[in-house]
Write a protein that holds these residues in place. Structure first.
Motif, PDB file in Angstrom:
ATOM      1  N   ARG A  41       4.478   3.973  15.389  1.00 23.97           N
ATOM      2  CA  ARG A  41       5.039   4.829  13.839  1.00 23.97           C
ATOM      3  C   ARG A  41       4.386   3.541  12.751  1.00 23.97           C
ATOM      4  NH1 ARG A  41       6.256   8.331  13.935  1.00 23.97           N
ATOM      5  NH2 ARG A  41       8.130   8.427  12.652  1.00 23.97           N
ATOM      6  N   ARG A  42       3.015   4.281  13.250  1.00 23.58           N
ATOM      7  CA  ARG A  42       2.117   3.550  11.798  1.00 23.58           C
ATOM      8  C   ARG A  42       1.670   4.102  10.518  1.00 23.58           C
ATOM      9  NH1 ARG A  42       4.570  -0.785  13.740  1.00 23.58           N
ATOM     10  NH2 ARG A  42       4.176  -2.845  12.972  1.00 23.58           N
ATOM     11  N   PRO A  43       1.882   4.412   9.255  1.00 25.60           N
ATOM     12  CA  PRO A  43       0.620   6.330   9.132  1.00 25.60           C
ATOM     13  C   PRO A  43      -0.599   4.879   8.971  1.00 25.60           C
ATOM     14  CG  PRO A  43       1.985   4.521   6.798  1.00 25.60           C
ATOM     15  CD  PRO A  43       2.655   4.093   8.900  1.00 25.60           C
ATOM     16  N   VAL A  44      -1.398   6.058   8.442  1.00 24.38           N
ATOM     17  CA  VAL A  44      -3.076   6.097   8.551  1.00 24.38           C
ATOM     18  C   VAL A  44      -3.614   6.614   7.719  1.00 24.38           C
ATOM     19  CG1 VAL A  44      -5.157   5.378  10.153  1.00 24.38           C
ATOM     20  CG2 VAL A  44      -2.943   5.393  10.974  1.00 24.38           C
ATOM     21  N   VAL A  45      -3.910   6.318   6.391  1.00 25.97           N
ATOM     22  CA  VAL A  45      -4.588   7.270   5.506  1.00 25.97           C
ATOM     23  C   VAL A  45      -6.291   7.011   5.370  1.00 25.97           C
ATOM     24  CG1 VAL A  45      -4.928   8.337   3.192  1.00 25.97           C
ATOM     25  CG2 VAL A  45      -2.903   7.607   4.349  1.00 25.97           C
ATOM     26  N   ILE A  46      -7.008   7.984   5.847  1.00 24.61           N
ATOM     27  CA  ILE A  46      -8.585   8.033   5.586  1.00 24.61           C
ATOM     28  C   ILE A  46      -9.042   7.586   4.071  1.00 24.61           C
ATOM     29  CG2 ILE A  46     -10.770   8.335   6.669  1.00 24.61           C
ATOM     30  CD1 ILE A  46      -8.893   9.447   9.473  1.00 24.61           C
ATOM     31  N   ALA A  47      -9.653   6.728   3.857  1.00 20.84           N
ATOM     32  CA  ALA A  47     -10.418   6.437   2.626  1.00 20.84           C
ATOM     33  C   ALA A  47     -11.374   6.480   2.059  1.00 20.84           C
ATOM     34  CB  ALA A  47      -9.557   5.991   1.443  1.00 20.84           C
ATOM     35  N   GLY A  48     -12.478   6.725   1.003  1.00 20.14           N
ATOM     36  CA  GLY A  48     -13.815   6.468   0.973  1.00 20.14           C
ATOM     37  C   GLY A  48     -14.016   5.088   0.158  1.00 20.14           C
ATOM     38  N   PHE A  49     -15.047   4.728   0.539  1.00 18.83           N
ATOM     39  CA  PHE A  49     -15.272   3.648   0.363  1.00 18.83           C
ATOM     40  C   PHE A  49     -15.445   2.878  -2.158  1.00 18.83           C
ATOM     41  CE2 PHE A  49     -17.635   2.430   4.188  1.00 18.83           C
ATOM     42  CZ  PHE A  49     -16.534   2.166   4.803  1.00 18.83           C
ATOM     43  N   GLU A  50     -14.779   3.426  -2.404  1.00 16.74           N
ATOM     44  CA  GLU A  50     -14.891   4.423  -4.351  1.00 16.74           C
ATOM     45  C   GLU A  50     -13.384   3.394  -4.426  1.00 16.74           C
ATOM     46  OE1 GLU A  50     -17.147   3.803  -5.957  1.00 16.74           O
ATOM     47  OE2 GLU A  50     -18.368   4.507  -4.421  1.00 16.74           O
ATOM     48  N   LYS A  56       0.187 -10.560  19.596  1.00 12.49           N
ATOM     49  CA  LYS A  56       2.036 -10.910  19.350  1.00 12.49           C
ATOM     50  C   LYS A  56       1.821 -11.706  17.404  1.00 12.49           C
ATOM     51  CE  LYS A  56       0.874 -16.516  19.881  1.00 12.49           C
ATOM     52  NZ  LYS A  56      -0.349 -16.133  19.838  1.00 12.49           N
ATOM     53  N   GLU A  57       1.459 -11.529  16.813  1.00  7.49           N
ATOM     54  CA  GLU A  57       0.987 -11.810  15.342  1.00  7.49           C
ATOM     55  C   GLU A  57       2.261 -10.449  14.415  1.00  7.49           C
ATOM     56  OE1 GLU A  57      -1.033 -12.601  16.233  1.00  7.49           O
ATOM     57  OE2 GLU A  57      -1.962 -14.617  15.699  1.00  7.49           O
ATOM     58  N   VAL A  58       1.961  -9.284  15.530  1.00 12.99           N
ATOM     59  CA  VAL A  58       2.530  -8.465  14.832  1.00 12.99           C
ATOM     60  C   VAL A  58       3.765  -7.542  14.884  1.00 12.99           C
ATOM     61  CG1 VAL A  58       1.478  -5.501  14.274  1.00 12.99           C
ATOM     62  CG2 VAL A  58       0.328  -7.224  14.091  1.00 12.99           C
ATOM     63  N   ARG A  59       3.753  -8.036  16.795  1.00 12.13           N
ATOM     64  CA  ARG A  59       4.728  -7.269  17.482  1.00 12.13           C
ATOM     65  C   ARG A  59       5.905  -8.701  17.524  1.00 12.13           C
ATOM     66  NH1 ARG A  59       3.554  -2.479  20.626  1.00 12.13           N
ATOM     67  NH2 ARG A  59       4.967  -2.479  21.621  1.00 12.13           N
ATOM     68  N   GLU A  60       5.427  -9.121  18.213  1.00  9.63           N
ATOM     69  CA  GLU A  60       6.624 -10.445  18.187  1.00  9.63           C
ATOM     70  C   GLU A  60       7.226 -11.766  17.251  1.00  9.63           C
ATOM     71  OE1 GLU A  60       5.482 -13.072  22.409  1.00  9.63           O
ATOM     72  OE2 GLU A  60       4.483 -10.719  22.787  1.00  9.63           O
ATOM     73  N   ILE A  61       6.189 -12.129  15.930  1.00 13.79           N
ATOM     74  CA  ILE A  61       6.654 -12.490  15.219  1.00 13.79           C
ATOM     75  C   ILE A  61       6.566 -12.429  14.469  1.00 13.79           C
ATOM     76  CG2 ILE A  61       6.409 -15.476  16.515  1.00 13.79           C
ATOM     77  CD1 ILE A  61       3.298 -15.318  16.444  1.00 13.79           C
ATOM     78  N   GLY A  62       5.556 -11.456  13.873  1.00  9.44           N
ATOM     79  CA  GLY A  62       5.848 -11.023  12.515  1.00  9.44           C
ATOM     80  C   GLY A  62       5.375 -11.611  11.271  1.00  9.44           C
ATOM     81  N   THR A  63       4.516 -12.417  11.848  1.00  7.87           N
ATOM     82  CA  THR A  63       3.824 -13.051  10.673  1.00  7.87           C
ATOM     83  C   THR A  63       2.803 -12.418   9.753  1.00  7.87           C
ATOM     84  OG1 THR A  63       2.041 -14.318  12.154  1.00  7.87           O
ATOM     85  CG2 THR A  63       3.454 -16.049  11.538  1.00  7.87           C
ATOM     86  N   VAL A  64       1.988 -10.932  10.553  1.00  9.32           N
ATOM     87  CA  VAL A  64       1.115  -9.462  10.343  1.00  9.32           C
ATOM     88  C   VAL A  64       2.372  -9.109  10.125  1.00  9.32           C
ATOM     89  CG1 VAL A  64      -0.764  -8.815   9.965  1.00  9.32           C
ATOM     90  CG2 VAL A  64      -0.627 -11.111  10.606  1.00  9.32           C
ATOM     91  N   PRO A  65       3.434  -8.727   9.264  1.00  9.14           N
ATOM     92  CA  PRO A  65       4.252  -7.258   8.714  1.00  9.14           C
ATOM     93  C   PRO A  65       3.097  -6.249   8.705  1.00  9.14           C
ATOM     94  CG  PRO A  65       4.483  -8.922   7.150  1.00  9.14           C
ATOM     95  CD  PRO A  65       3.789  -9.115   8.017  1.00  9.14           C
ATOM     96  N   LEU A  66       3.227  -5.616   8.948  1.00 13.39           N
ATOM     97  CA  LEU A  66       1.602  -3.929   9.075  1.00 13.39           C
ATOM     98  C   LEU A  66       2.687  -2.467   9.178  1.00 13.39           C
ATOM     99  CD1 LEU A  66      -1.212  -4.632  11.567  1.00 13.39           C
ATOM    100  CD2 LEU A  66      -0.970  -4.356   9.025  1.00 13.39           C
ATOM    101  N   ASP A  67       2.330  -2.084   7.532  1.00 14.58           N
ATOM    102  CA  ASP A  67       3.432  -1.079   7.262  1.00 14.58           C
ATOM    103  C   ASP A  67       3.100   0.565   7.125  1.00 14.58           C
ATOM    104  OD1 ASP A  67       6.226  -2.498   6.276  1.00 14.58           O
ATOM    105  OD2 ASP A  67       5.285  -3.193   4.936  1.00 14.58           O
ATOM    106  N   GLY A  68       1.250  -0.219   7.782  1.00 19.58           N
ATOM    107  CA  GLY A  68       0.410   1.258   7.342  1.00 19.58           C
ATOM    108  C   GLY A  68      -1.042   1.178   7.599  1.00 19.58           C
ATOM    109  N   PHE A  69      -2.349   1.802   7.726  1.00 18.62           N
ATOM    110  CA  PHE A  69      -3.846   0.996   7.156  1.00 18.62           C
ATOM    111  C   PHE A  69      -4.377   2.558   6.509  1.00 18.62           C
ATOM    112  CE2 PHE A  69      -2.519   0.144  11.999  1.00 18.62           C
ATOM    113  CZ  PHE A  69      -3.054  -1.328  11.973  1.00 18.62           C
ATOM    114  N   ILE A  70      -5.254   1.524   5.769  1.00 19.46           N
ATOM    115  CA  ILE A  70      -6.390   2.271   5.199  1.00 19.46           C
ATOM    116  C   ILE A  70      -7.123   2.733   5.922  1.00 19.46           C
ATOM    117  CG2 ILE A  70      -8.417   2.817   3.671  1.00 19.46           C
ATOM    118  CD1 ILE A  70      -6.236   1.119   1.777  1.00 19.46           C
ATOM    119  N   GLY A  71      -7.774   3.341   6.436  1.00 18.46           N
ATOM    120  CA  GLY A  71      -9.214   3.460   7.834  1.00 18.46           C
ATOM    121  C   GLY A  71     -10.010   4.199   7.407  1.00 18.46           C
ATOM    122  N   PRO A  72     -11.212   3.594   8.331  1.00 15.78           N
ATOM    123  CA  PRO A  72     -12.427   3.406   7.989  1.00 15.78           C
ATOM    124  C   PRO A  72     -12.713   4.910   7.212  1.00 15.78           C
ATOM    125  CG  PRO A  72     -11.475   3.224   9.948  1.00 15.78           C
ATOM    126  CD  PRO A  72     -10.920   4.403   9.850  1.00 15.78           C
TER     127      PRO A  72
END
Ligand code: SF4
Length: 382
Positions: free
Chosen positions: A221-230, A185-201
């Motif tokens: 509808r959220r972009p994901v970019v998989i990234a290394g740990f450096e 609900k924080e993301v979908r309803e109340i918007g306390t966690v606005p999320l525009d995209g993910f750095i993937g594992p």
């Protein structure tokens, strides 16, 4: 680039920072969650947040294996270790995670339980072979990265007829956790966690590939970019996410092409499918019960399933009242929001799981002093 130092080059990092600042639109914010504790660690260790413009916010996700382990499962492990003659084997970080009644596996060991730190599941197999007269249980935790080695151990134990070896399985699944966050609900309803995209594992994706994230990109509808740990991996991923947000795209992109393919590691996935099946539900610290988010051992390997052998009853145990780990793991709060951060709770004396492993958000913030710069310093005790 070929060598690790090249992925830590300050000049290149500043170049990427300049590109992010140039391309990030001044009239909007970019709220990006790094799912993995490994990325949280890199962001804190290399001060990446300081290189980013103010409108690019990094939100810590729940991808730290010991952080999401619920107290009830650690209590179960401590009870197992208390059985006469039993040897409990586990990874080092798991030893310090706070359990009920002020206990941890480390404290239980100090009180006489035979609990051994191992570097791999193969060590646990060796211990079982060396002690045929004693029961040996491997307390297995972690995401998709550590699941294949546990599967290897179970298959090996079955092949060797190692009747005194079993696994207490607590392996969890990344895609289910991401879905849970996006459905919260924080993301979908109340918007306390606005999320525009993910750095993937990074490491997880070497096993499962980039394909499982395509659902989130498309459905939510959220972009994901998989990234290394450096650090340069993380900076490059942020730039790629900013570009996707600017273009209105929601795609899965792979920055970590040196290790991740779309399909992942077919051999590892086949092995996991041979040994494990989905649990209907599993409790995560911070996220609560998450449907189909963890694995259990299949019936055909029941002889090596500690849950079946010892009739382990799972129970839910609340966190310490002062601890904000749950909210931090959901991206709702930051370590500095916790009243005991850096005072009562430190890496030497962790009150919550996020202060235990270097991948935990609280430990990363504390270790690299990130709270000292932009955020108000915690009040020191004494
Ligand atoms: S500082 Fe300690 S008690 Fe507070 S949220 Fe972090 S781990 Fe939990």
């Amino acid at each position: 680039m070929k060598y690790i130092d090249e992925f830590r080059d300050g000049t290149l990092a500043r170049g990427l920072a300049a590109a992010i600042a140039r391309e990030a639109s001044a009239d909007r914010c970019y709220n990006l969650m790094e799912f993995c504790g490994g990325h949280t660690h890199a962001i804190s260790r290399y001060g990446l947040k300081d290189l980013l413009p103010a409108n690019v916010n990094m939100i810590h996700g729940p991808g730290c294996p010991v952080c999401v382990l619920p107290i009830g499962r650690i209590d179960n492990a401590i009870e197992l270790a208390a059985r006469p003659g039993l040897i409990l084997c586990t990874y080092a970080d798991t030893m310090r995670v706070p359990a009920s009644k002020g206990l941890s596996l480390l404290k239980a060991k100090a009180r006489g339980a035979d609990i051994r730190m191992v570097y791999s599941s193969a060590d646990a197999i060796r211990i079982a072979q060396e002690h045929p007269d004693r029961e040996v249980v491997f307390f297995a935790i972690g995401f998709e990265t550590t699941t294949p080695p546990t599967a290897v151990a179970i298959v090996q134990a079955a092949a060797l007829g190692l009747a005194n070896f079993s696994v207490f399985c607590n392996h969890v699944l990344t895609p289910s956790a991401i879905a849970n966050i996006l459905e919260s609900k924080e993301v979908r309803e109340i918007g306390t966690v606005p999320l525009d995209g993910f750095i993937g594992p990074a490491h997880v994706s070497t096993v499962i590939g980039s394909q499982p994230y395509e659902y989130f990109a498309e459905e939510y509808r959220r972009p994901v970019v998989i990234a290394g740990f450096e650090p340069l991996d993380v900076m490059q991923a942020i730039l790629m996410l900013v570009r996707q947000c600017n273009d209105g795209r929601a795609e899965v992109e792979n920055e970590f092409t040196r290790a991740v393919t779309r399909e992942g590691n077919a051999k590892a996935k086949a092995l996991v499918a041979e040994v494990f099946e989905l649990r209907r539900s599993f409790e995560w610290r911070g996220l609560g019960e998450v449907p189909y988010s963890a694995l259990r051992i299949k019936e055909r390997y029941r002889a090596h399933d500690a849950e079946a052998r010892y009739a382990i009853a799972c129970r839910s145990v609340p966190d310490n009242k002062a601890c904000e780990c749950g909210a931090i793991l959901r991206g709702v709060k930051k370590p500095i929001d916790c009243k005991v951060f850096g005072t009562v709770c430190t890496p030497e004396n962790p009150i919550g799981s996020c202060m235990v492993s270097s991948e935990g958000a609280c430990a990363a913030h504390y270790t690299y002093g990130r709270y000292r710069d932009a955020e108000p310093a915690p009040e020191r005790a004494g």
